[in-house]
Design a protein around this motif. Sequence first.
Motif, PDB file in Angstrom:
ATOM      1  N   THR A   1      10.115 -31.813 -14.623  1.00 10.55           N
ATOM      2  CA  THR A   1      11.047 -31.531 -13.534  1.00 10.55           C
ATOM      3  C   THR A   1      10.417 -31.976 -12.220  1.00 10.55           C
ATOM      4  OG1 THR A   1      10.159 -29.282 -13.294  1.00 10.55           O
ATOM      5  CG2 THR A   1      12.094 -29.581 -14.720  1.00 10.55           C
ATOM      6  N   CYS A   2      11.271 -32.402 -11.279  1.00  2.00           N
ATOM      7  CA  CYS A   2      10.783 -32.901  -9.996  1.00  2.00           C
ATOM      8  C   CYS A   2      11.158 -31.993  -8.823  1.00  2.00           C
ATOM      9  CB  CYS A   2      11.326 -34.305  -9.739  1.00  2.00           C
ATOM     10  SG  CYS A   2      10.723 -35.556 -10.894  1.00  2.00           S
ATOM     11  N   GLY A   3      12.252 -31.239  -8.957  1.00  2.00           N
ATOM     12  CA  GLY A   3      12.699 -30.393  -7.863  1.00  2.00           C
ATOM     13  C   GLY A   3      11.635 -29.446  -7.341  1.00  2.00           C
TER      14      GLY A   3
ATOM     15  N   SER B   1       8.848 -31.140  -4.973  1.00  2.00           N
ATOM     16  CA  SER B   1       9.304 -32.020  -3.899  1.00  2.00           C
ATOM     17  C   SER B   1       9.760 -31.168  -2.722  1.00  2.00           C
ATOM     18  CB  SER B   1      10.429 -32.928  -4.391  1.00  2.00           C
ATOM     19  OG  SER B   1      11.497 -32.162  -4.911  1.00  2.00           O
TER      20      SER B   1
ATOM     21  N   GLN C   1      14.055 -33.223  -2.245  1.00  2.00           N
ATOM     22  CA  GLN C   1      14.224 -32.084  -3.148  1.00  2.00           C
ATOM     23  C   GLN C   1      15.702 -31.792  -3.402  1.00  2.00           C
ATOM     24  OE1 GLN C   1      13.133 -28.073  -1.736  1.00  2.00           O
ATOM     25  NE2 GLN C   1      11.980 -27.825  -3.657  1.00  2.00           N
TER      26      GLN C   1
ATOM     27  N   PHE D   1      16.998 -34.255  -5.871  1.00  2.00           N
ATOM     28  CA  PHE D   1      16.611 -33.947  -7.252  1.00  2.00           C
ATOM     29  C   PHE D   1      17.461 -32.808  -7.839  1.00  2.00           C
ATOM     30  CE2 PHE D   1      12.278 -35.931  -6.501  1.00  2.00           C
ATOM     31  CZ  PHE D   1      12.474 -36.942  -7.435  1.00  2.00           C
TER      32      PHE D   1
ATOM     33  N   ARG E   1      20.313 -34.780  -9.140  1.00  2.00           N
ATOM     34  CA  ARG E   1      19.976 -35.845 -10.092  1.00  2.00           C
ATOM     35  C   ARG E   1      18.575 -35.582 -10.644  1.00  2.00           C
ATOM     36  NH1 ARG E   1      22.022 -37.407  -5.494  1.00  2.00           N
ATOM     37  NH2 ARG E   1      23.902 -38.725  -5.344  1.00  2.00           N
ATOM     38  N   PRO E   2      18.462 -34.744 -11.645  1.00  4.78           N
ATOM     39  CA  PRO E   2      17.139 -34.393 -12.188  1.00  4.78           C
ATOM     40  C   PRO E   2      16.410 -35.619 -12.744  1.00  4.78           C
ATOM     41  CG  PRO E   2      18.838 -32.889 -12.984  1.00  4.78           C
ATOM     42  CD  PRO E   2      19.550 -34.017 -12.321  1.00  4.78           C
ATOM     43  N   CYS E   3      15.096 -35.572 -12.669  1.00 10.36           N
ATOM     44  CA  CYS E   3      14.280 -36.655 -13.218  1.00 10.36           C
ATOM     45  C   CYS E   3      13.939 -36.361 -14.674  1.00 10.36           C
ATOM     46  CB  CYS E   3      13.000 -36.825 -12.401  1.00 10.36           C
ATOM     47  SG  CYS E   3      11.819 -35.467 -12.608  1.00 10.36           S
TER      48      CYS E   3
ATOM     49  N   VAL F   1       7.799 -41.337 -10.764  1.00 12.27           N
ATOM     50  CA  VAL F   1       9.012 -40.603 -11.141  1.00 12.27           C
ATOM     51  C   VAL F   1       9.823 -41.465 -12.098  1.00 12.27           C
ATOM     52  CG1 VAL F   1      11.082 -39.437 -10.315  1.00 12.27           C
ATOM     53  CG2 VAL F   1       9.024 -39.501  -8.864  1.00 12.27           C
TER      54      VAL F   1
ATOM     55  N   LEU G   1      13.370 -41.816 -13.959  1.00  6.19           N
ATOM     56  CA  LEU G   1      14.749 -41.357 -13.774  1.00  6.19           C
ATOM     57  C   LEU G   1      15.632 -41.848 -14.913  1.00  6.19           C
ATOM     58  CD1 LEU G   1      14.539 -42.103 -10.050  1.00  6.19           C
ATOM     59  CD2 LEU G   1      15.186 -39.866 -10.899  1.00  6.19           C
TER      60      LEU G   1
ATOM     61  N   LEU H   1      16.675 -43.149  -5.089  1.00  2.00           N
ATOM     62  CA  LEU H   1      15.480 -42.384  -4.727  1.00  2.00           C
ATOM     63  C   LEU H   1      14.527 -43.235  -3.892  1.00  2.00           C
ATOM     64  CD1 LEU H   1      13.654 -39.917  -4.867  1.00  2.00           C
ATOM     65  CD2 LEU H   1      12.789 -40.771  -7.065  1.00  2.00           C
TER      66      LEU H   1
END
Length: 412
Positions: free
Chosen positions: A283-285, A288, A293, A296, A299-301, A325, A327, A336
């Motif tokens: 997860t990236c949120g 970041s 953030q 993300f 649009r989740p990674c 990252v 995607l 991004l």
Amino acid sequence: MRLVRLGADPAKVGADIRAAISAWGAGPSVLGGVAVFGCRPPGAPRPLDAVIVLPRGVVVVLGVDLPEPALKVEAPLRTPWTVDGWPMVRAEGAVNPGLEGLESAAALARSLQSRGLEPLPVAAVVVVGPYAGQVTQPTTDLHRGVRVVSPNTTAILAAARELATYERSCPVEPAQQLLHVLDEDCRLSAADLVEEGFPESGDTDLATADTMLIPKFTEPSAVRRLSRRTGLIAAAAVLVVVCAALITWLSADGPSADPPAAAPVQRVDGVEFAQRVTDRAQTCGPHSFGDVQRWFEQRPCRNLTRAVFETQVSGRPAAVSIAIVELPDEQAARELRELADAAGTGGVTDLVAEGRGWPGGPDGFDDAAQVVQQSGNEVRIAQTVWRHRASAPDDVSLRALAERALRLAPRA
């Protein structure tokens, strides 16, 4: 940088190229070397806007005129370029100017090799103008020794620094011979070249010498027998110590902890990067901040790989933060990249900010120079700072270091 003009500019953007290089000033404080404008080396497929002869490499510079200013230029080597989404059409020359750059660099390298001159690497910089807001190249193309940049001082300087990375400096005499290849009338004195950073002689620097070339000392027979006897005594002593250590280890409750492994080291263009910390997440949120953030959250990674490296630039310690990252698709990666490359939009949190630094490492990456690159559905973000001294986002040396760092592969 000393300037020599031999002929007219082959491209309209050549005037911008000359202005950008002239801004570096004389002497080696910025880069040094000699820039020869408007020359055509033997075997070159076309006249060159400039050939930059540096103590640690040669860079041929080609200007490419766009029909009008562009916001975005995609410049792969294997397929035609696109300008603001439209295929680039040229009235003459190859469809892909990057290939012309490689051909010109190869032609000059062959000319130097045939004359037995200093084996400096010859690379190419293609400058597109009158203006290009963003120029992108595939990561794999960067390894082939060509850079495509906008016609400004910072971009051309960073590219030249990144490409001129020979292991030792070219002495004055070979540099004079090299300039003579570019033009028979292009002669500079030894004093002129010394002022531009070329060493007077080719004495080998012991810091870069290959120890395999050091001749072996031959001992007289009597001394050799004594040395052999001393060696046997030393070997026996070592064996006793090893046996004692083994007995101590077996008599203990259990084996002691393994010594810490050496930091993995990678080498890019002659620069060594020692990896200090790394982390992987799905997860990236949570890792970041800012607009990135919030992006993300929509649009989740797929995967996030982060690492921090330490290195040195001209003896000055620096730290590098890498975020990779992955995607779901190329469109998301493009969005991004554009978001992360804009000022004030947040970004991916570096490991140091999450408390994952190392003793004596950087305090943070707040004033880092940053470079963002997209390749397919992957986005790489590289940040670089000086350790124990102030940094700035527009520091040319840090930006050049960040360009190199984009090619690092963090290890688990």
